[in-house]
Design a protein around this motif. Structure first.
Motif, short mmCIF file in Angstrom:
data_model
loop_
_atom_site.label_atom_id
_atom_site.label_comp_id
_atom_site.label_asym_id
_atom_site.label_seq_id
_atom_site.Cartn_x
_atom_site.Cartn_y
_atom_site.Cartn_z
N HIS A 6 16.56 -6.37 46.55
CA HIS A 6 18.17 -6.60 46.01
C HIS A 6 18.54 -5.44 45.19
O HIS A 6 17.64 -5.84 44.17
N GLU A 7 19.36 -4.35 45.66
CA GLU A 7 19.47 -3.79 44.32
C GLU A 7 19.90 -3.60 43.71
O GLU A 7 21.14 -4.44 43.67
N SER A 8 20.05 -2.92 42.13
CA SER A 8 20.72 -3.56 41.29
C SER A 8 22.36 -2.68 41.55
O SER A 8 21.39 -1.14 41.99
N GLU A 9 22.94 -2.64 41.31
CA GLU A 9 24.10 -1.54 40.83
C GLU A 9 24.78 -0.61 39.96
O GLU A 9 25.09 0.21 39.79
N VAL A 10 23.39 -1.14 39.02
CA VAL A 10 22.97 0.01 37.91
C VAL A 10 21.97 0.50 38.19
O VAL A 10 20.96 0.16 37.21
N SER A 11 21.52 1.57 37.57
CA SER A 11 20.15 2.49 38.05
C SER A 11 19.44 2.72 37.18
O SER A 11 19.70 2.48 36.13
N ASN A 14 21.17 5.34 35.02
CA ASN A 14 21.65 5.36 34.61
C ASN A 14 21.69 4.50 33.35
O ASN A 14 22.20 5.08 31.63
#
Length: 201
Positions: A6-11, A14
């Motif tokens: 599950h990918e995070s929306e904060v990289s 970032n």
């Protein structure tokens, strides 16, 4: 198994931008008594002064918790380093300069950690000292116990240590003191752009 990443929306990028410095693993390797823990602790303090976000993983500390189920045979050492590599990778993703101080005697295990992260995200620091020097220091009395047969599979005595072939940094602690060692690492981090003027907020 029905396991999906599950990918995070904060990289990671970032997080690095937020912290104003790059993240990477600074991997200290060397014989027991070479100075890994001492130098990594001093480095962490110096980085903290410059508002660099760090976390330090130390071999003995990790074996109190995460790796307390592991011994010191080759297969246990391999698993010890694999777990530390995975934890370090997570900390790099979190945007931290991650300091690890482990004997990590086998080249293949250290190389495996390097493969877990991006090309410039592992800085191998070989804390180099002769066996004679380490035995003379013997801060924990471990060499004497190994010589007496009280400890088995002890690196440098009855278990091998494979020196790094192309480490990013070599610290010869037969010659360098703690301050000189930390200065060399700080210069490397600044010259390679891991930290810089933006960090000195």
């Amino acid at each position: 198994m029905n396991i999906i990443w599950h990918e995070s929306e904060v990289s990671k990028e970032n997080r690095q931008q937020l912290k104003h410095h790059k993240s990477a693993i600074i991997w200290f390797t060397g014989l027991s008594g070479a100075g890994k823990s001492t130098i990594s602790s001093a480095l962490e303090k110096e980085l903290f002064k410059k508002s660099i976000h760090t976390y330090r993983l130390d071999g003995d500390n990790i074996r109190h918790g995460l790796n307390k189920d592991l011994g010191f045979k080759q297969e246990d050492r391999k698993e010890n380093i694999r777990r530390i590599g995975e934890v370090s990778k997570l900390l790099v993703d979190a945007g931290l300069l991650t300091l690890t101080a482990f004997i990590s005697p086998y080249r293949a295990d250290r190389d495996q950690v390097r493969e877990m992260v991006e090309a410039d995200e592992m800085i191998e620091v070989y804390v180099k000292a002769t066996l004679e020097t380490c035995e003379a220091r013997d801060p924990k009395g471990l060499y004497q116990k190994a010589r007496n047969g009280e400890i088995k599979d002890f690196t440098g005595i009855d278990a091998p240590y494979e020196e790094p072939i192309n480490p990013e940094i070599i610290l010869d602690t037969n010659q360098l003191d703690i301050t000189e060692s930390v200065t060399l690492i700080m210069e490397y981090l600044e010259n390679k752009g891991y930290i810089g003027c933006e960090s000195e907020r």
